[in-house]
Write a protein that holds these residues in place. Structure first.
Motif, PDB file in Angstrom:
ATOM      1  N   ARG A 314       0.816  -1.202   0.000  1.00 23.50           N
ATOM      2  CA  ARG A 314       0.000   0.000   0.000  1.00 23.50           C
ATOM      3  C   ARG A 314       0.856   1.260   0.000  1.00 23.50           C
ATOM      4  NH1 ARG A 314      -5.471   0.003   1.347  1.00 23.50           N
ATOM      5  NH2 ARG A 314      -6.270   2.122   1.539  1.00 23.50           N
ATOM      6  N   GLU A 315       1.903   1.217   0.820  1.00 23.43           N
ATOM      7  CA  GLU A 315       2.823   2.368   0.860  1.00 23.43           C
ATOM      8  C   GLU A 315       3.420   2.620  -0.524  1.00 23.43           C
ATOM      9  OE1 GLU A 315       6.098   2.145   3.707  1.00 23.43           O
ATOM     10  OE2 GLU A 315       7.319   3.308   2.317  1.00 23.43           O
ATOM     11  N   ILE A 318       0.891   4.324  -2.598  1.00 16.30           N
ATOM     12  CA  ILE A 318       0.777   5.742  -2.244  1.00 16.30           C
ATOM     13  C   ILE A 318       1.916   6.527  -2.875  1.00 16.30           C
ATOM     14  CG2 ILE A 318       0.839   7.399  -0.357  1.00 16.30           C
ATOM     15  CD1 ILE A 318      -0.283   5.136   1.452  1.00 16.30           C
ATOM     16  N   ARG A 319       3.122   5.989  -2.723  1.00 22.19           N
ATOM     17  CA  ARG A 319       4.292   6.689  -3.259  1.00 22.19           C
ATOM     18  C   ARG A 319       4.177   6.861  -4.772  1.00 22.19           C
ATOM     19  NH1 ARG A 319       8.697   7.293   0.149  1.00 22.19           N
ATOM     20  NH2 ARG A 319       8.437   6.339   2.204  1.00 22.19           N
ATOM     21  N   MET A 320       3.666   5.814  -5.429  1.00 25.92           N
ATOM     22  CA  MET A 320       3.508   5.913  -6.874  1.00 25.92           C
ATOM     23  C   MET A 320       2.441   6.941  -7.233  1.00 25.92           C
ATOM     24  SD  MET A 320       3.819   2.000  -8.111  1.00 25.92           S
ATOM     25  CE  MET A 320       5.413   1.356  -8.660  1.00 25.92           C
ATOM     26  N   ALA A 321       1.334   6.953  -6.451  1.00 26.20           N
ATOM     27  CA  ALA A 321       0.251   7.875  -6.747  1.00 26.20           C
ATOM     28  C   ALA A 321       0.709   9.323  -6.609  1.00 26.20           C
ATOM     29  CB  ALA A 321      -0.930   7.612  -5.822  1.00 26.20           C
ATOM     30  N   VAL A 322       1.599   9.598  -5.649  1.00 24.40           N
ATOM     31  CA  VAL A 322       2.047  10.972  -5.485  1.00 24.40           C
ATOM     32  C   VAL A 322       3.220  11.297  -6.411  1.00 24.40           C
ATOM     33  CG1 VAL A 322       1.245  11.093  -3.122  1.00 24.40           C
ATOM     34  CG2 VAL A 322       3.643  10.564  -3.571  1.00 24.40           C
ATOM     35  N   GLY A 323       3.580  10.350  -7.272  1.00 22.04           N
ATOM     36  CA  GLY A 323       4.527  10.720  -8.322  1.00 22.04           C
ATOM     37  C   GLY A 323       5.883  10.047  -8.280  1.00 22.04           C
ATOM     38  N   ALA A 324       6.055   8.970  -7.478  1.00 21.24           N
ATOM     39  CA  ALA A 324       7.323   8.259  -7.498  1.00 21.24           C
ATOM     40  C   ALA A 324       7.430   7.479  -8.804  1.00 21.24           C
ATOM     41  CB  ALA A 324       7.408   7.299  -6.318  1.00 21.24           C
ATOM     42  N   ARG A 325       8.627   7.518  -9.414  1.00 20.57           N
ATOM     43  CA  ARG A 325       8.839   6.706 -10.608  1.00 20.57           C
ATOM     44  C   ARG A 325       9.242   5.296 -10.191  1.00 20.57           C
ATOM     45  NH1 ARG A 325      13.209  10.692 -12.561  1.00 20.57           N
ATOM     46  NH2 ARG A 325      13.244  10.755 -10.305  1.00 20.57           N
ATOM     47  N   ILE A 329      11.238   3.847  -6.562  1.00 20.73           N
ATOM     48  CA  ILE A 329      10.842   2.732  -5.706  1.00 20.73           C
ATOM     49  C   ILE A 329      11.945   1.680  -5.687  1.00 20.73           C
ATOM     50  CG2 ILE A 329       9.128   0.913  -5.345  1.00 20.73           C
ATOM     51  CD1 ILE A 329       7.957   3.665  -4.938  1.00 20.73           C
ATOM     52  N   PRO A 401       0.126   0.533  -9.543  1.00 21.03           N
ATOM     53  CA  PRO A 401      -0.291   1.442  -8.461  1.00 21.03           C
ATOM     54  C   PRO A 401      -1.747   1.250  -8.048  1.00 21.03           C
ATOM     55  CG  PRO A 401       0.265   2.668 -10.486  1.00 21.03           C
ATOM     56  CD  PRO A 401       0.719   1.256 -10.673  1.00 21.03           C
TER      57      PRO A 401
ATOM     58  N   LEU B  58      -3.248   6.881 -13.475  1.00 20.75           N
ATOM     59  CA  LEU B  58      -2.790   5.620 -12.883  1.00 20.75           C
ATOM     60  C   LEU B  58      -3.072   4.484 -13.852  1.00 20.75           C
ATOM     61  CD1 LEU B  58      -4.127   6.115  -9.248  1.00 20.75           C
ATOM     62  CD2 LEU B  58      -1.726   5.957  -9.909  1.00 20.75           C
ATOM     63  N   ASP B  79       7.344   6.875 -16.735  1.00 15.51           N
ATOM     64  CA  ASP B  79       8.021   7.930 -15.985  1.00 15.51           C
ATOM     65  C   ASP B  79       7.337   9.268 -16.209  1.00 15.51           C
ATOM     66  OD1 ASP B  79       9.735   6.122 -15.014  1.00 15.51           O
ATOM     67  OD2 ASP B  79      11.547   6.931 -15.962  1.00 15.51           O
ATOM     68  N   ALA B  82       4.271   9.374 -14.181  1.00 18.72           N
ATOM     69  CA  ALA B  82       4.613   9.638 -12.779  1.00 18.72           C
ATOM     70  C   ALA B  82       4.862  11.124 -12.576  1.00 18.72           C
ATOM     71  CB  ALA B  82       5.861   8.840 -12.390  1.00 18.72           C
ATOM     72  N   ARG B  85       1.546  12.922 -12.447  1.00 18.80           N
ATOM     73  CA  ARG B  85       0.911  12.724 -11.141  1.00 18.80           C
ATOM     74  C   ARG B  85       1.539  13.625 -10.094  1.00 18.80           C
ATOM     75  NH1 ARG B  85       1.114   7.089 -12.540  1.00 18.80           N
ATOM     76  NH2 ARG B  85       2.845   6.709 -11.123  1.00 18.80           N
ATOM     77  N   ARG B  86       2.851  13.806 -10.222  1.00 17.00           N
ATOM     78  CA  ARG B  86       3.593  14.575  -9.240  1.00 17.00           C
ATOM     79  C   ARG B  86       3.301  16.074  -9.398  1.00 17.00           C
ATOM     80  NH1 ARG B  86       8.523  12.249 -10.434  1.00 17.00           N
ATOM     81  NH2 ARG B  86       9.346  14.074 -11.472  1.00 17.00           N
ATOM     82  N   PHE B  91      -4.102  13.586  -5.245  1.00 15.75           N
ATOM     83  CA  PHE B  91      -5.072  12.528  -4.931  1.00 15.75           C
ATOM     84  C   PHE B  91      -5.530  12.620  -3.484  1.00 15.75           C
ATOM     85  CE2 PHE B  91      -2.903  10.428  -8.449  1.00 15.75           C
ATOM     86  CZ  PHE B  91      -3.963   9.848  -9.130  1.00 15.75           C
ATOM     87  N   ILE B  99       1.237   7.465   5.056  1.00 11.91           N
ATOM     88  CA  ILE B  99       2.213   6.445   5.445  1.00 11.91           C
ATOM     89  C   ILE B  99       2.348   6.488   6.967  1.00 11.91           C
ATOM     90  CG2 ILE B  99       4.620   5.726   5.264  1.00 11.91           C
ATOM     91  CD1 ILE B  99       4.527   6.683   2.366  1.00 11.91           C
ATOM     92  N   LEU B 110       6.034  14.308   0.942  1.00 12.37           N
ATOM     93  CA  LEU B 110       6.346  13.167   0.075  1.00 12.37           C
ATOM     94  C   LEU B 110       6.382  13.473  -1.431  1.00 12.37           C
ATOM     95  CD1 LEU B 110       7.090  10.215   0.555  1.00 12.37           C
ATOM     96  CD2 LEU B 110       4.698   9.624   0.253  1.00 12.37           C
ATOM     97  N   PRO B 111       5.369  14.154  -2.004  1.00 17.52           N
ATOM     98  CA  PRO B 111       5.447  14.408  -3.449  1.00 17.52           C
ATOM     99  C   PRO B 111       6.663  15.257  -3.818  1.00 17.52           C
ATOM    100  CG  PRO B 111       3.251  14.888  -2.607  1.00 17.52           C
ATOM    101  CD  PRO B 111       4.134  14.683  -1.418  1.00 17.52           C
ATOM    102  N   TYR B 114      10.061  13.344  -4.255  1.00 16.67           N
ATOM    103  CA  TYR B 114      10.311  12.748  -5.564  1.00 16.67           C
ATOM    104  C   TYR B 114      10.544  13.810  -6.627  1.00 16.67           C
ATOM    105  CZ  TYR B 114       9.055   8.405  -3.402  1.00 16.67           C
ATOM    106  OH  TYR B 114       9.061   7.321  -2.592  1.00 16.67           O
TER     107      TYR B 114
END
Lengths: 408, 241
Positions: A314-315, A318-325, A329, A401, B58, B79, B82, B85-86, B91, B99, B110-111, B114
Motif C-alpha cells: 500500500r505504501e 501511495i508513493r507511486m500515486a504521489v509521483g514516485a517513478r 521505488i 499502483p 494511474l 516515468d 509519474a 501525477r507529481r 489525490f 504512510i 512526500l510528493p 520525488y
C-alpha cells in the motif's frame, strides 16, 4: 530523490522494524565475521609455517646415516654411524652448490648450575651450525673452529635452558656442569620458539662437536657424526646440492653402482613447502565454508525484503500515486537492502576482528587479520545487498499502483 | 466554459478477469474546465472508479483519448505519467492513505521528495499546505495520533502541496461522520474558490455531491446525466433541507 534522502528513508523503515532488521543483519554479521575470522586463522597458520621455515634455516638438506646390512640384519635410518667428520669437511670444501655444511650430534643430558638442574638436548656442532640455522645470539659469542679443534669445554645456551638455570641473571662466563664435566658458558642464543613438531627449539645447549664426542657421549667409532646439515647457496641450487652431496658421499663411502646408500638425504625446505601448501588449502577451505554463511545471510536479506515489499504494498501504491517513478521505488528498496547488508557487514567486521583476537588468546593460535580480507568482506556485503536486494526491489517497482492502493 | 483541463474523448476501458472481459467504461466523453468542481456519482460497478484511475494517470484507456491540459496521455511512458501525477494531480482517497511511520509534515512532503526539492523548501511548503487545511499545529503528529477528519486534511494538504491543476478525490468522506465530512467539503470549496483548483470528486452520497457545482452520473459504464447542481450547499452557511 537523491541517494542521501533515499538512505535516510531506508534507515527509518529499518528502524521501524528493529527486531526483524536486527535478525536479518545477524545473518550478515555471522557471515562476515566468519569469513574474517577464518581467513585470519588461515593467515595465522601460514605465518607460523613461514616462521618455522625461517627458524630451521633456508635451503636446507639434512644428511643422516642410513641403514646398513650386517649379518643379514638391516638397521633403520640413522642406526649405524656411517657419516664422519671427514664427510662433513669434504661436503663443505668440495661442492659448488653448497654454501655451508655443519656436522652435528645430539643426545639428552642434565645440565647443572649451582643447585639448579635442567635436562635438555646437548647438541654437538661445528661452528657453521649457527650460520646454517640462521640462529643469532642474544648475548656473548658462539665458538669457532679452534674450539672444535681443541675440544674446548665451552657451551652456548638456548633461551629455555638459560632461563631455567639462571633466571634473569646473565650466564656468560659462568660454569655449568654437563654430565659432571664443567663447561664455560660463552653465549646465549636468540629465541626460536616451537618447531613444526611442537618441540621447544630453545631447550638446548650447543657445544663443540669434538668436545661432545670426547668428553660427554663418547663414540663407538671415532670421528663419526649424528647428522650433516647442508645449506645450498640459494633456493634454485637445492636440487643440485642434493645431487652433488649424494654423489660425493657415495664416492667417499665406495658404494658401487646398484648398491644401496648407507646414508639418506632429506630436503627440509621441500617438506616445509608441502606443509605450506596444505595450510593454504586449509585457509581456502575455511574461507569457502565461511563464504557459504555469507551467502545464507544474503538469502536472509532477500527473504525479509520480499516480506517487506508485500507488507508495504500500500505504501508503494501511495508513493507511486504521489509521483514516485519505478526507479525511485527500486532505489528505495535496493538501498534498504544495501543498508541492511552494510550495517551487518560493518558489525561483522568488528565481530570478526574481535573473534580472531579471542581465538589467538584462548586457542593460542596466532591469527592475522589482513586488511585485504576486511576490504573484501565489506565489498562483498555491499554486493550481497545489491544482488539479493535487487529482485525484491524490482518486484516493488513493478507493482501496479491501482492494485497496490487497493491492497489490504 | 473555460479552457478544458480534462478532455475525455470516446474512452473505452476493458479489463480481463481471467477468461471474462469486463467493459468498465463504454464510450465515455466529457470535458471539465479549469476551476470546475465536479461530483461523479454512481453505484459501485458503474465505472466511476475506473474513470478516476484514468483521470489520475494511474491507468490508461483501452480505446479513445484522454487529454490532460491538452496533452494526450497515451503517448507518455510510465516515468512521464509519474511526473504528471507529481506535478499536475493531487489525490485524496477514502482511506486517507497516509504512510503510518511518517508524521503529518513528512507525509505532506512526500510528493516534493520525488521532485528533488531541497529539505528546507519542502518543510516551508508542507507547513503552508498544512496551514491551508488548518493543521499547522499538528505537523509532527503521526497519522495514528490524528482523528479521521484530521488525517483526511493531511491527505488534502499532501494533494495540494505541489499546486496541482487537478484534485481528484475518491469518496473522501466515505469514512467520516457528518460534521467532519462537511468540514472536508468546506476545505474543498475553499480551495476551489480561492485557488481556482479544479476538483473532481467521486461520491455516492447526494448530500456530499451538493457541495459541488456540477454532477456527473454513471451507470453501467456510461455517463447518463450531466447537470449543474441546483441547490448548492456552501460550507458555513448551513445546510439547506
Amino acid at each position: 530523490m537523491n541517494l542521501l534522502a533515499a538512505a535516510k528513508v531506508a534507515y527509518r523503515s529499518l528502524r521501524a522494524n528493529k527486531m526483524r532488521s536486527g535478525l536479518t543483519m545477524l545473518g550478515m554479521i555471522i557471515g562476515v565475521a566468519a569469513v574474517i575470522a577464518m581467513v585470519a586463522v588461515g593467515a595465522g597458520a601460514n605465518e607460523r609455517i613461514a616462521a618455522q621455515i625461517a627458524s630451521i634455516g633456508s635451503n636446507l638438506i639434512l644428511v643422516i646415516p642410513g641403514s646398513t646390512t650386517s649379518g643379514g640384519l638391516r638397521s633403520g635410518f640413522g642406526g649405524t654411524p656411517t657419516l664422519t667428520m671427514s664427510d662433513y669437511k669434504a661436503i663443505g670444501r668440495e661442492l659448488s652448490a653448497v654454501r655451508y655444511a655443519a656436522a652435528t650430534t645430539r643426545s639428552a643430558a642434565p645440565v647443572v648450575y649451582g643447585n639448579m638442574n635442567w635436562s635438555t638436548i646437548i647438541q654437538g656442532a661445528t661452528p657453521e651450525y649457527f650460520a646454517i640455522r640462521e640462529w643469532g645470539l642474544a648475548e656473548g659469542r658462539t665458538f669457532g673452529p679452534e674450539d672444535v679443534d681443541a675440544s674446548t669445554k665451552v657451551a652456548v645456551l638456548g633461551q629455555t635452558v638459560s632461563r631455567n638455570l639462571f633466571g634473569g641473571e646473565s650466564p656468560i662466563g659462568k660454569i655449568v656442569r654437563i654430565k659432571k664435566v664443567p663447561f664455560t658458558v660463552v653465549g646465549v642464543l636468540e629465541s626460536k620458539g616451537q618447531s613444526m613438531q611442537g618441540q621447544d627449539q630453545d631447550d638446548t645447549v650447543v657445544v663443540p662437536i669434538t668436545t661432545a664426542q670426547k668428553k660427554l657421549f663418547g663414540t663407538t667409532h671415532i670421528g663419526t657424526v649424528g647428522a650433516i646439515l647442508v645449506q645450498a647457496t640459494d633456493a634454485d641450487s637445492i636440487q643440485q646440492a642434493e645431487t652433488q652431496t649424494v654423489e660425493l658421499i657415495r664416492q667417499r663411502h665406495r658404494i658401487g653402482r646398484g648398491q644401496e646408500d648407507d646414508f639418506s638425504v632429506r630436503n627440509l625446505s621441500e617438506m616445509l613447502s608441502v606443509a605450506e601448501a596444505s595450510t593454504r588449502v586449509m585457509s581456502l577451505l575455511l574461507g569457502a565454508i565461511a563464504s557459504v554463511s555469507l551467502l545464507v545471510g544474503g538469502i536472509g536479506i532477500m527473504n525479509i525484503m520480499l516480506v517487506s515489499v508485500t507488507e508495504r504494498t500500500r505504501e508503494i501504491g501511495i508513493r507511486m500515486a504521489v509521483g514516485a517513478r519505478e526507479k525511485d521505488i527500486l532505489l528505495q528498496f535496493l538501498i534498504e537492502a544495501v543498508v541492511l547488508a552494510l550495517t551487518g557487514g560493518a558489525i561483522g567486521i568488528l565481530t570478526g576482528v574481535g573473534g580472531s583476537k579471542l581465538i589467538s588468546y584462548f586457542a593460542e593460535w596466532s591469527t592475522v587479520v589482513l586488511p585485504g580480507a576486511i576490504a573484501m568482506a565489506f565489498g562483498f556485503s555491499a554486493a550481497v545487498g545489491i544482488f539479493f536486494g535487487f529482485y525484491p526491489a524490482r518486484k516493488a517497482s513493478r507493482l501496479d499502483p491501482i492494485e497496490a492502493l487497493r491492497y489490504e | 466554459m473555460a479552457v478544458p483541463v480534462i478532455e475525455v474523448d470516446r474512452v473505452r476501458k476493458v479489463y480481463r478477469l481471467g477468461e471474462v472481459e469486463v467493459e468498465a467504461l463504454k464510450d465515455v466523453s466529457l470535458a471539465i474546465g479549469t476551476g470546475e468542481f465536479v461530483a461523479v456519482m454512481g453505484a459501485s460497478g458503474s465505472g466511476k472508479s475506473t474513470l478516476m484511475n484514468i483521470l489520475g494517470c494511474l491507468d490508461r484507456p483501452t480505446e479513445g483519448a484522454y487529454r490532460l491540459d491538452g496533452k494526450d496521455v497515451k503517448e507518455l511512458d510510465k516515468d512521464a505519467l509519474a511526473r504528471i501525477r507529481r506535478k499536475k494531480i493531487g489525490f485524496v482517497f477514502q482511506s486517507y492513505n497516509l504512510i503510518p511511520r511518517m508524521d503529518a509534515q513528512e507525509n505532506v512532503e512526500l510528493p516534493m521528495v520525488y521532485d528533488g526539492i531541497a529539505a528546507a523548501a519542502r518543510r516551508a511548503h508542507a507547513l503552508d499546505a498544512l496551514r491551508a487545511v488548518g493543521l499547522q499545529e499538528r505537523s509532527h503528529h503521526l497519522p495514528s495520533q490524528l482523528s479521521g477528519g484530521q488525517q483526511q486534511r493531511v491527505a488534502i494538504a499532501r494533494a495540494i502541496v505541489n499546486t496541482p491543476s487537478l484534485l481528484l478525490a475518491d469518496e473522501p468522506t466515505g469514512n467520516l461522520d457528518t460534521a467532519s465530512s462537511d468540514e472536508i467539503m468546506g476545505i474543498f470549496q475553499g480551495l476551489n474558490d480561492e485557488r481556482g483548483i479544479t476538483i473532481v470528486l467521486v461520491t455516492h452520497e447526494p448530500d456530499i455531491a451538493r457541495f459541488a457545482k456540477r454532477v456527473l452520473r454513471f451507470r453501467d459504464g456510461q455517463l447518463i446525466q450531466d447537470e449543474p447542481v441546483a441547490d448548492r450547499v456552501i460550507y458555513g452557511k448551513g445546510r439547506k433541507t
